[in-house]
Design a protein around this motif. Structure first.
Motif, PDB file in Angstrom:
ATOM      1  N   GLN A 182       0.809  -1.216   0.000  1.00  0.00           N
ATOM      2  CA  GLN A 182       0.000   0.000   0.000  1.00  0.00           C
ATOM      3  C   GLN A 182       0.847   1.273   0.000  1.00  0.00           C
ATOM      4  O   GLN A 182       0.514   2.253  -0.658  1.00  0.00           O
ATOM      5  CB  GLN A 182      -0.959   0.001   1.200  1.00  0.00           C
ATOM      6  N   ARG A 183       1.948   1.278   0.737  1.00  0.00           N
ATOM      7  CA  ARG A 183       2.807   2.471   0.749  1.00  0.00           C
ATOM      8  C   ARG A 183       3.424   2.700  -0.635  1.00  0.00           C
ATOM      9  O   ARG A 183       3.443   3.822  -1.149  1.00  0.00           O
ATOM     10  CB  ARG A 183       3.895   2.308   1.814  1.00  0.00           C
ATOM     11  N   SER A 184       3.936   1.650  -1.235  1.00  0.00           N
ATOM     12  CA  SER A 184       4.559   1.778  -2.550  1.00  0.00           C
ATOM     13  C   SER A 184       3.547   2.106  -3.638  1.00  0.00           C
ATOM     14  O   SER A 184       3.810   2.917  -4.532  1.00  0.00           O
ATOM     15  CB  SER A 184       5.287   0.479  -2.920  1.00  0.00           C
ATOM     16  N   ALA A 185       2.370   1.477  -3.561  1.00  0.00           N
ATOM     17  CA  ALA A 185       1.381   1.625  -4.628  1.00  0.00           C
ATOM     18  C   ALA A 185       0.594   2.922  -4.526  1.00  0.00           C
ATOM     19  O   ALA A 185       0.269   3.533  -5.553  1.00  0.00           O
ATOM     20  CB  ALA A 185       0.416   0.436  -4.609  1.00  0.00           C
ATOM     21  N   LEU A 186       0.283   3.359  -3.298  1.00  0.00           N
ATOM     22  CA  LEU A 186      -0.623   4.492  -3.116  1.00  0.00           C
ATOM     23  C   LEU A 186       0.009   5.674  -2.410  1.00  0.00           C
ATOM     24  O   LEU A 186      -0.536   6.777  -2.433  1.00  0.00           O
ATOM     25  CB  LEU A 186      -1.867   4.046  -2.344  1.00  0.00           C
ATOM     26  N   GLY A 187       1.139   5.463  -1.752  1.00  0.00           N
ATOM     27  CA  GLY A 187       1.824   6.560  -1.085  1.00  0.00           C
ATOM     28  C   GLY A 187       1.397   6.738   0.359  1.00  0.00           C
ATOM     29  O   GLY A 187       0.500   6.063   0.853  1.00  0.00           O
ATOM     30  N   PRO A 188       2.035   7.677   1.063  1.00  0.00           N
ATOM     31  CA  PRO A 188       1.724   7.916   2.477  1.00  0.00           C
ATOM     32  C   PRO A 188       0.394   8.658   2.639  1.00  0.00           C
ATOM     33  O   PRO A 188      -0.115   9.260   1.700  1.00  0.00           O
ATOM     34  CB  PRO A 188       2.890   8.780   2.948  1.00  0.00           C
ATOM     35  N   VAL A 189      -0.156   8.595   3.849  1.00  0.00           N
ATOM     36  CA  VAL A 189      -1.369   9.323   4.221  1.00  0.00           C
ATOM     37  C   VAL A 189      -1.055  10.119   5.475  1.00  0.00           C
ATOM     38  O   VAL A 189      -0.526   9.559   6.444  1.00  0.00           O
ATOM     39  CB  VAL A 189      -2.552   8.369   4.484  1.00  0.00           C
ATOM     40  N   PRO A 190      -1.334  11.410   5.490  1.00  0.00           N
ATOM     41  CA  PRO A 190      -1.017  12.219   6.678  1.00  0.00           C
ATOM     42  C   PRO A 190      -1.609  11.634   7.950  1.00  0.00           C
ATOM     43  O   PRO A 190      -2.792  11.288   7.997  1.00  0.00           O
ATOM     44  CB  PRO A 190      -1.657  13.574   6.346  1.00  0.00           C
ATOM     45  N   GLY A 191      -0.771  11.509   8.970  1.00  0.00           N
ATOM     46  CA  GLY A 191      -1.226  11.022  10.268  1.00  0.00           C
ATOM     47  C   GLY A 191      -1.265   9.524  10.426  1.00  0.00           C
ATOM     48  O   GLY A 191      -1.424   9.023  11.540  1.00  0.00           O
ATOM     49  N   ALA A 192      -1.126   8.788   9.334  1.00  0.00           N
ATOM     50  CA  ALA A 192      -1.192   7.324   9.383  1.00  0.00           C
ATOM     51  C   ALA A 192       0.205   6.728   9.235  1.00  0.00           C
ATOM     52  O   ALA A 192       1.136   7.384   8.782  1.00  0.00           O
ATOM     53  CB  ALA A 192      -2.115   6.790   8.300  1.00  0.00           C
ATOM     54  N   ASP A 193       0.339   5.461   9.601  1.00  0.00           N
ATOM     55  CA  ASP A 193       1.624   4.764   9.550  1.00  0.00           C
ATOM     56  C   ASP A 193       1.571   3.688   8.465  1.00  0.00           C
ATOM     57  O   ASP A 193       1.804   2.504   8.724  1.00  0.00           O
ATOM     58  CB  ASP A 193       1.924   4.149  10.924  1.00  0.00           C
ATOM     59  N   VAL A 194       1.237   4.100   7.255  1.00  0.00           N
ATOM     60  CA  VAL A 194       1.082   3.159   6.145  1.00  0.00           C
ATOM     61  C   VAL A 194       2.442   2.573   5.780  1.00  0.00           C
ATOM     62  O   VAL A 194       3.439   3.290   5.670  1.00  0.00           O
ATOM     63  CB  VAL A 194       0.459   3.854   4.929  1.00  0.00           C
ATOM     64  N   ALA A 195       2.492   1.265   5.588  1.00  0.00           N
ATOM     65  CA  ALA A 195       3.739   0.575   5.240  1.00  0.00           C
ATOM     66  C   ALA A 195       3.426  -0.604   4.335  1.00  0.00           C
ATOM     67  O   ALA A 195       2.275  -1.038   4.217  1.00  0.00           O
ATOM     68  CB  ALA A 195       4.450   0.102   6.515  1.00  0.00           C
ATOM     69  N   ASP A 196       4.466  -1.134   3.682  1.00  0.00           N
ATOM     70  CA  ASP A 196       4.336  -2.338   2.858  1.00  0.00           C
ATOM     71  C   ASP A 196       4.530  -3.583   3.723  1.00  0.00           C
ATOM     72  O   ASP A 196       5.276  -3.573   4.702  1.00  0.00           O
ATOM     73  CB  ASP A 196       5.397  -2.348   1.762  1.00  0.00           C
ATOM     74  N   TRP A 197       3.862  -4.656   3.322  1.00  0.00           N
ATOM     75  CA  TRP A 197       4.119  -5.958   3.930  1.00  0.00           C
ATOM     76  C   TRP A 197       5.489  -6.460   3.453  1.00  0.00           C
ATOM     77  O   TRP A 197       5.988  -6.016   2.408  1.00  0.00           O
ATOM     78  CB  TRP A 197       3.045  -6.953   3.505  1.00  0.00           C
ATOM     79  N   PRO A 198       6.073  -7.405   4.168  1.00  0.00           N
ATOM     80  CA  PRO A 198       7.377  -7.930   3.734  1.00  0.00           C
ATOM     81  C   PRO A 198       7.273  -8.971   2.621  1.00  0.00           C
ATOM     82  O   PRO A 198       8.248  -9.641   2.301  1.00  0.00           O
ATOM     83  CB  PRO A 198       7.942  -8.546   5.018  1.00  0.00           C
ATOM     84  N   PHE A 199       6.092  -9.127   2.043  1.00  0.00           N
ATOM     85  CA  PHE A 199       5.912  -9.999   0.888  1.00  0.00           C
ATOM     86  C   PHE A 199       4.738  -9.463   0.074  1.00  0.00           C
ATOM     87  O   PHE A 199       3.983  -8.599   0.530  1.00  0.00           O
ATOM     88  CB  PHE A 199       5.676 -11.464   1.290  1.00  0.00           C
ATOM     89  N   THR A 200       4.568  -9.984  -1.131  1.00  0.00           N
ATOM     90  CA  THR A 200       3.544  -9.489  -2.046  1.00  0.00           C
ATOM     91  C   THR A 200       2.355 -10.441  -2.109  1.00  0.00           C
ATOM     92  O   THR A 200       2.414 -11.583  -1.638  1.00  0.00           O
ATOM     93  CB  THR A 200       4.118  -9.330  -3.455  1.00  0.00           C
ATOM     94  N   TYR A 201       1.292  -9.958  -2.755  1.00  0.00           N
ATOM     95  CA  TYR A 201       0.129 -10.823  -2.999  1.00  0.00           C
ATOM     96  C   TYR A 201       0.541 -12.068  -3.780  1.00  0.00           C
ATOM     97  O   TYR A 201       0.109 -13.183  -3.470  1.00  0.00           O
ATOM     98  CB  TYR A 201      -0.949 -10.054  -3.773  1.00  0.00           C
ATOM     99  N   HIS A 202       1.374 -11.887  -4.778  1.00  0.00           N
ATOM    100  CA  HIS A 202       1.732 -13.011  -5.642  1.00  0.00           C
ATOM    101  C   HIS A 202       2.534 -14.066  -4.874  1.00  0.00           C
ATOM    102  O   HIS A 202       2.434 -15.263  -5.178  1.00  0.00           O
ATOM    103  CB  HIS A 202       2.498 -12.503  -6.856  1.00  0.00           C
ATOM    104  N   GLU A 203       3.283 -13.651  -3.876  1.00  0.00           N
ATOM    105  CA  GLU A 203       3.980 -14.626  -3.028  1.00  0.00           C
ATOM    106  C   GLU A 203       3.001 -15.377  -2.134  1.00  0.00           C
ATOM    107  O   GLU A 203       3.212 -16.555  -1.817  1.00  0.00           O
ATOM    108  CB  GLU A 203       5.019 -13.912  -2.171  1.00  0.00           C
ATOM    109  N   LEU A 204       1.932 -14.712  -1.720  1.00  0.00           N
ATOM    110  CA  LEU A 204       0.962 -15.340  -0.822  1.00  0.00           C
ATOM    111  C   LEU A 204      -0.081 -16.159  -1.576  1.00  0.00           C
ATOM    112  O   LEU A 204      -0.708 -17.047  -0.988  1.00  0.00           O
ATOM    113  CB  LEU A 204       0.269 -14.274   0.027  1.00  0.00           C
ATOM    114  N   ALA A 205      -0.277 -15.888  -2.855  1.00  0.00           N
ATOM    115  CA  ALA A 205      -1.352 -16.515  -3.624  1.00  0.00           C
ATOM    116  C   ALA A 205      -1.355 -18.048  -3.537  1.00  0.00           C
ATOM    117  O   ALA A 205      -2.428 -18.656  -3.378  1.00  0.00           O
ATOM    118  CB  ALA A 205      -1.297 -16.061  -5.081  1.00  0.00           C
ATOM    119  N   PRO A 206      -0.203 -18.743  -3.612  1.00  0.00           N
ATOM    120  CA  PRO A 206      -0.257 -20.206  -3.495  1.00  0.00           C
ATOM    121  C   PRO A 206      -0.788 -20.680  -2.147  1.00  0.00           C
ATOM    122  O   PRO A 206      -1.405 -21.754  -2.065  1.00  0.00           O
ATOM    123  CB  PRO A 206       1.206 -20.626  -3.697  1.00  0.00           C
TER     124      PRO A 206
END
Length: 564
Positions: free
Chosen positions: A116-140
């Protein structure tokens, strides 16, 4: 042989027990609540004492913790005193955990939820961050979970938006079951305003025999109820596989009160259990501890155990989803919303930050974007709650006698149940450092331990998203033919206390120990052998029901721990 203690037998704990037991580990599985099932490790259908009983399930805490015994406290922000003591967003406290009372909806998070951080950017006041893996890694792992627990659905009905953001390889193992009238009615309204409804993927048997279980009979006692025929066995399926190894010892009605540490290692746990002669306490040692008590209770146990907290994020970033409750009353038609699987249609259009008009509305309010959430189309309320609503209304007219002929007429007309078709809107909840689980300084549970104090209220992003989507929900329900259409934030109906049973965050995953609580596979930073396998490790909340993702992440992380 490696020995592990798993704390909690729900969505995450059952998968942890299964994976570690299959790897040859010896497991003690502690569950705070009772066991309402039989034949857990056997062949053929599970047995259960659950029944279609609104009084037991809704009023008497048969599956959930009694708030007089295990309360929580809540405040909207840290600058005010506690405003509520009692039940605060509780999950079932039984073998099987939250998958016992859920209506088994299993959508997947979208790809942008994990980045979410990489795809959509930061949001004021929030602590938005990326997960340590992607959807495609979790899909299986999603694939594996859905095949294991048994899911009904049809990928050919998915809108292009869902196929784009949550692509999948295979069809579901079972087709969708019968569609509820209340769901199809609201779905018609959704389509009329340009949305894209489709049958809701659900982990309930639409065909008899899957996992040896009965097919759903659409009795109507689904969400908030234990299934009398166990047609949605969910966490019981991996739990059965774990028990069948012969290496898992299940200990219900036993609460872990502390994880005992020696330097950077956990050496075991302290526990307490209630017997006919009163409480009994003890300790148990293990090589590895896996926490899966659900997010709030896992954080509480970490605080009681005085875990290290280099990042300062332990217990922070609690996410509960900012729900909207929509109600469509059909004055000239009965909806029969009490028959079926709670809801059978859903819409995911509101999850898209690029929904027409959403970004412009966000900018008007000083935000880079807003996201709504998945819509559950249909649903109603139980007869006891309906009766209480009428008694409240009649009480305004004649406080001394809120019953009688008029009460009976209202129940027969059933304006607030049989003519009601709801829409539950799962609002994406950003992570805020100010939304926390801490230990209450004065309130204690029946065992004398400090209870969890929840600090949470809808943030700016959530409130703006609700402002954008509420009129659109009303329009959708009106187009469906409703004579009356209402939509309000769920907290308006609860006095501000969070509801919804979607509990995430507090022990976020990450690669940097200075900015996260657990590593990329759920191991607690600063501890060598303590892992977390529930929703507390979530980095963002997504905009969907979280249980499928809890299971998939637990399967991924525990398989790494087991070395398989």
């Amino acid at each position: 042989m490696t020995k592990a203690i798993v704390i909690g037998s729900g969505a995450g704990g059952s998968f942890a027990a299964m994976e570690l037991a299959k790897a040859g580990w010896d497991i003690t599985l502690f569950e705070k609540g009772p066991n309402h099932f039989t034949n857990l490790g056997g062949q053929g259908p599970f047995g259960t004492v659950f029944a279609n009983d609104s009084l037991a399930m809704i009023q008497r805490y048969y599956a959930e913790p009694d708030p007089a015994v295990f309360p929580r406290t809540w405040r909207p922000n840290s600058s005010v005193a506690v405003q509520h003591t009692g039940s605060v967003d509780e999950l079932p406290q039984v073998v099987g955990g939250g998958t016992v009372h859920w209506d088994a909806k299993v959508p997947r998070f979208w790809d942008i939820d994990f980045q979410q951080r990489s795809a959509l950017g930061p949001v004021p006041g929030a602590d938005v961050a990326d997960w340590p893996f992607t959807y495609h890694e979790l899909a299986p792992y999603y694939d594996e979970v859905e095949q294991l627990i048994g899911v009904q659905g049809d990928t050919t009905t998915f809108p292009d938006l869902v196929k784009k953001h949550a692509p999948r390889r295979d069809q579901y193992p079972m087709p969708p079951g019968p569609q509820m009238r209340s769901s199809t009615a609201i779905a018609q309204g959704a389509a009329a305003v340009g949305l894209h409804p489709f049958p809701f993927p659900m982990a309930a048997n639409s065909a008899s025999g899957y996992n040896g279980q009965h097919a759903c009979n659409n009795c109507g006692f689904c969400s908030s109820f234990g299934c009398p025929v166990v047609a949605r066995p969910s966490a019981l399926v991996p739990l059965r596989q774990a028990l069948r190894t012969g290496r898992v010892h299940l200990r219900p009605q036993t609460m872990v009160t502390r994880i005992n540490l020696s330097g950077t290692k956990a050496i075991g746990v302290s526990w307490i259990t209630m017997t006919d002669r009163g409480p009994t306490t003890g300790t148990e040692t293990a090589d590895v501890i896996v926490m899966a008590a659900s997010a709030i209770e896992t954080v509480r146990l970490a605080l009681l155990s005085e875990f290290p907290d280099r990042s300062g994020r332990l217990g922070r970033r609690l996410m509960l989803h900012a729900f909207i409750d929509g109600s469509a009353i059909f004055l000239d038609e009965r909806m029969h919303a009490y028959r079926g699987r709670s809801v059978t249609q859903c819409v995911e259009d509101a999850v898209d930050p690029d929904f027409p008009g959403a970004r412009a509305f966000a900018r008007q309010h000083g935000l880079p974007y807003i996201r709504g959430g998945l819509m559950e189309l249909g649903g109603s309320q139980d007869p006891i709650s309906e009766a209480q609503s009428y008694q409240t209304l009649l009480g305004f007219i004649r406080a001394a006698k809120p019953f009688g002929t008029e009460f009976k007429q209202l129940m027969r007309a059933s304006i607030l149940r049989d003519r009601l078709a709801g829409c539950s809107f799962i609002g994406h909840d950003l992570p805020y450092l100010s939304h926390t689980v801490t230990l209450d300084a004065s309130v204690r549970d029946v065992f004398g331990l400090p209870v969890a104090r929840i600090t949470w209220s809808a943030g700016q992003h959530e409130q703006v998203a609700q402002q954008f989507w509420i009129p659109r929900l009303k329009q959708m329900m009106t187009k469906a033919g409703a004579g009356v259409a209402l939509a309000v934030p769920a907290t308006e109906n609860s006095g501000g206390v969070p509801t919804g049973n979607h509990i995430m965050g507090g022990m976020m995953m990450g690669t940097d120990p200075a900015a996260s609580v657990t590593d990329a596979h759920g191991r607690v930073h600063g501890l060598d052998n303590v892992y977390v396998a529930d929703g507390s490790v979530f980095v963002t909340s997504g905009a969907h029901n979280p249980t499928n993702t809890i299971m998939a992440v637990a399967l991924r992380n525990m398989r790494h721990l087991a070395g398989s």
